[in-house]
Design an enzyme around this catalytic site. Structure first.
Site, PDB file in Angstrom:
ATOM      1  N   HIS A 100      -3.074   7.496   1.717  1.00 42.73           N
ATOM      2  CA  HIS A 100      -3.535   6.030   1.214  1.00 42.73           C
ATOM      3  C   HIS A 100      -5.037   5.661   2.205  1.00 42.73           C
ATOM      4  CE1 HIS A 100      -3.730   2.046   0.752  1.00 42.73           C
ATOM      5  NE2 HIS A 100      -3.399   1.819   2.065  1.00 42.73           N
ATOM      6  N   ASN A 140     -10.041   0.000  -0.043  1.00 40.91           N
ATOM      7  CA  ASN A 140      -8.405   0.183   0.152  1.00 40.91           C
ATOM      8  C   ASN A 140      -8.143  -0.553  -1.485  1.00 40.91           C
ATOM      9  OD1 ASN A 140      -5.822  -0.005   0.590  1.00 40.91           O
ATOM     10  ND2 ASN A 140      -5.878  -0.976   2.510  1.00 40.91           N
ATOM     11  N   CYS A 168       0.754  -1.158  -0.042  1.00 37.87           N
ATOM     12  CA  CYS A 168       0.129   0.102  -0.164  1.00 37.87           C
ATOM     13  C   CYS A 168       0.927   1.290   0.037  1.00 37.87           C
ATOM     14  CB  CYS A 168      -1.022   0.107   1.289  1.00 37.87           C
ATOM     15  SG  CYS A 168      -1.946  -1.210   1.169  1.00 37.87           S
TER      16      CYS A 168
HETATM   17  N1  ACO Z   1     -17.744  -8.020  10.038  1.00 37.08           N
HETATM   18  C1  ACO Z   1     -18.004  -8.002  11.293  1.00 37.08           C
HETATM   19  N2  ACO Z   1     -17.309  -8.395  12.535  1.00 37.08           N
HETATM   20  C2  ACO Z   1     -15.644  -8.215  12.085  1.00 37.08           C
HETATM   21  C3  ACO Z   1     -15.528  -7.987  10.841  1.00 37.08           C
HETATM   22  C4  ACO Z   1     -16.289  -7.927   9.854  1.00 37.08           C
HETATM   23  N3  ACO Z   1     -16.109  -7.863   8.387  1.00 37.08           N
HETATM   24  N4  ACO Z   1     -14.125  -8.374  10.505  1.00 37.08           N
HETATM   25  C5  ACO Z   1     -13.935  -8.528  12.076  1.00 37.08           C
HETATM   26  N5  ACO Z   1     -14.841  -8.574  12.833  1.00 37.08           N
HETATM   27  C6  ACO Z   1     -14.758  -8.741  14.202  1.00 37.08           C
HETATM   28  C7  ACO Z   1     -13.787  -9.399  14.808  1.00 37.08           C
HETATM   29  O1  ACO Z   1     -13.794 -10.928  14.690  1.00 37.08           O
HETATM   30  C8  ACO Z   1     -13.747  -9.046  16.442  1.00 37.08           C
HETATM   31  O2  ACO Z   1     -14.697  -9.915  16.879  1.00 37.08           O
HETATM   32  P1  ACO Z   1     -14.233 -10.359  18.443  1.00 37.08           P
HETATM   33  O3  ACO Z   1     -14.613  -9.025  19.122  1.00 37.08           O
HETATM   34  O4  ACO Z   1     -15.533 -11.216  18.621  1.00 37.08           O
HETATM   35  O5  ACO Z   1     -12.895 -11.203  18.394  1.00 37.08           O
HETATM   36  C9  ACO Z   1     -14.174  -7.663  16.183  1.00 37.08           C
HETATM   37  O6  ACO Z   1     -14.869  -7.530  15.043  1.00 37.08           O
HETATM   38  C10 ACO Z   1     -13.016  -6.574  16.438  1.00 37.08           C
HETATM   39  O7  ACO Z   1     -12.228  -7.078  15.793  1.00 37.08           O
HETATM   40  P2  ACO Z   1     -10.900  -6.123  15.374  1.00 37.08           P
HETATM   41  O8  ACO Z   1      -9.862  -6.621  14.350  1.00 37.08           O
HETATM   42  O9  ACO Z   1     -10.310  -5.567  16.610  1.00 37.08           O
HETATM   43  O10 ACO Z   1     -11.456  -4.528  14.719  1.00 37.08           O
HETATM   44  P3  ACO Z   1     -10.839  -3.489  14.424  1.00 37.08           P
HETATM   45  O11 ACO Z   1     -11.722  -1.999  15.283  1.00 37.08           O
HETATM   46  O12 ACO Z   1      -9.409  -3.306  14.663  1.00 37.08           O
HETATM   47  O13 ACO Z   1     -11.127  -3.061  12.785  1.00 37.08           O
HETATM   48  C11 ACO Z   1      -9.931  -3.125  10.740  1.00 37.08           C
HETATM   49  C12 ACO Z   1     -10.624  -4.014  11.991  1.00 37.08           C
HETATM   50  C13 ACO Z   1     -10.983  -2.506  10.201  1.00 37.08           C
HETATM   51  C14 ACO Z   1      -9.206  -4.236  10.009  1.00 37.08           C
HETATM   52  C15 ACO Z   1      -8.868  -2.195  11.423  1.00 37.08           C
HETATM   53  O14 ACO Z   1      -8.022  -3.043  12.416  1.00 37.08           O
HETATM   54  C16 ACO Z   1      -7.797  -1.761  10.417  1.00 37.08           C
HETATM   55  O15 ACO Z   1      -8.294  -1.087   9.525  1.00 37.08           O
HETATM   56  N6  ACO Z   1      -6.719  -1.940  10.488  1.00 37.08           N
HETATM   57  C17 ACO Z   1      -5.634  -1.578   9.659  1.00 37.08           C
HETATM   58  C18 ACO Z   1      -5.787  -1.773   8.006  1.00 37.08           C
HETATM   59  C19 ACO Z   1      -4.615  -1.364   7.538  1.00 37.08           C
HETATM   60  O16 ACO Z   1      -4.411  -0.296   7.341  1.00 37.08           O
HETATM   61  N7  ACO Z   1      -3.925  -2.148   6.480  1.00 37.08           N
HETATM   62  C20 ACO Z   1      -2.703  -1.451   5.935  1.00 37.08           C
HETATM   63  C21 ACO Z   1      -2.858  -1.432   4.481  1.00 37.08           C
HETATM   64  S1  ACO Z   1      -3.562  -2.494   3.579  1.00 37.08           S
HETATM   65  C22 ACO Z   1      -1.930  -3.304   2.837  1.00 37.08           C
HETATM   66  O17 ACO Z   1      -0.795  -3.116   2.827  1.00 37.08           O
HETATM   67  C23 ACO Z   1      -2.276  -4.364   2.034  1.00 37.08           C
END
Ligand code: ACO
Length: 323
Positions: free
Chosen positions: A250, A280, A114
């Site tokens: 990004h 993304n 990314c």
């Molecule tokens: N729908 C419903 N529930 C979900 C989903 C979904 N799609 N995905 C995860 N959950 C659940 C999880 O299982 C978890 O459940 P639990 O509490 O029962 O275990 C709960 O939601 C919370 O999960 P988290 O991973 O803690 O959620 P978070 O608030 O961190 O959001 C997200 C997740 C959106 C992925 C976030 O962490 C994020 O954006 N991270 C950064 C991503 C990023 O910047 N990537 C870099 C670029 S990508 C690249 O380089 C290819």
């Protein structure tokens, strides 16, 4: 005399097929509400079976050339940032070169996930400012949908496909009149590979693999690293962050973008955001957002624009340019 790398035009391309959050909710255990609240994403574009990364890249490149008023054969350098190449080799850039009918010059890919567009822009800028090349196409293009596990709700809801391109031209400082890429900052910490990677590859599994991400750990790293990179380029350019006209981040997560805006004391109305409609798109997201800002008249020639990215590696970086 030192040359500036000036953005002469930009262009973008999105596949026609749109996938909404509601559609995803029929495929995995998720909801429109969860995706919107946690990420800001409402829908994303998905490449058709016959659309390759090089097709998206070539379409964006043609739009950028038209915006620049240039012919494809004015270009003597193509740098494509992608994680989803058409083939293991040759580079997607080589395939794009042929699709555009360009018969000379250099072409290669850059892989920084990314952060790829920041790495590609910075690299092309060095080739142009050194005088080695005159006009470059810098392209971010992805068919990220091809490396998603469509049964993994923690990743498949986040990404989309698309491409964006800049035409960069080397100009004397007097001709550039302050325009051009001012500086950039690139970083990688390979100890953090496990936070975000694809579980396949040529020399390991001989298969393509799927995205694996410890999303909350990546999230925790994001705001500080991105903000530090942005502060670095602003300080190095000797300007105040308050002088920035536009922030083109990004587009990984609306909450990360908002965190950076708050930390650097930027105004929300300075942010060019496309995340709601595109998700993304990895290396494509920055030029896609930049082009959206140009197309709707927000980014004008002479404006000061700050861009940033962070992705697998972990890689991260920022660049400052005068449009
Ligand atoms: N729908 C419903 N529930 C979900 C989903 C979904 N799609 N995905 C995860 N959950 C659940 C999880 O299982 C978890 O459940 P639990 O509490 O029962 O275990 C709960 O939601 C919370 O999960 P988290 O991973 O803690 O959620 P978070 O608030 O961190 O959001 C997200 C997740 C959106 C992925 C976030 O962490 C994020 O954006 N991270 C950064 C991503 C990023 O910047 N990537 C870099 C670029 S990508 C690249 O380089 C290819």
């Amino acid at each position: 005399m030192a040359q500036k790398a000036v953005v002469r035009g930009c262009g973008s391309f999105l596949p026609e097929k749109v996938m909404t959050n509601a559609e995803l909710a029929t495929m995995v255990d998720t909801s429109d509400e969860w995706i919107r609240e946690r990420t800001g994403i409402r829908e994303r574009h998905i490449a058709g079976d016959d659309e390759k990364t090089s097709d998206l890249a070539a379409a964006a490149a043609r739009a950028a050339l038209a915006a620049a008023g240039m012919d494809a054969n004015d270009i003597d350098l193509i740098v494509v940032a992608t994680t989803t190449p058409d083939l293991t080799f040759p580079s997607t850039a080589a395939i794009v070169q042929a699709k555009l009918g360009i018969e000379s010059g250099a072409a290669f890919d850059i892989q920084a996930v990314c952060t790829g567009f920041i790495y590609a822009l910075s690299t092309a800028e060095k080739f142009l400012s050194s005088g080695q090349h005159k006009r470059a196409l810098v392209i971010g293009a992805e068919t990220f949908s091809r490396i998603l596990n469509w049964e993994d709700r923690t990743t498949c809801v986040l990404f989309g496909d698309g491409a964006g391109a800049f035409v960069l031209e080397a100009q004397d400082e007097s001709e550039a009149n302050g325009r051009g890429v001012m500086n950039s900052y690139l970083r990688c910490d390979g100890r953090l590979v496990d936070l975000l990677y694809v579980d396949g590859g040529v020399s390991s599994t001989q298969s393509t693999g799927h995205v694996r991400m410890q999303g909350n750990k990546v999230f925790r790293e994001a705001v500080n690293r991105i903000s530090q990179a942005m502060e670095h380029v602003v300080d190095e350019a000797g300007i105040d962050v308050g002088d920035i006209d536009w922030f083109v981040p990004h587009q990984a997560n609306e909450r990360i973008i908002n965190g950076v805006v708050k930390k650097l004391d930027l105004r929300p109305d300075q942010v060019i955001s496309t995340i709601a409609g595109q998700g993304n798109t990895s290396a494509a997201s920055i030029p896609l957002a930049y082009c959206a800002g140009v197309a709707d008249g927000r980014i004008k020639n002479g404006d000061l624009v700050l861009i940033e990215g962070m992705g697998g590696g972990l890689t991260w970086g920022a660049a400052l340019l005068r449009a």
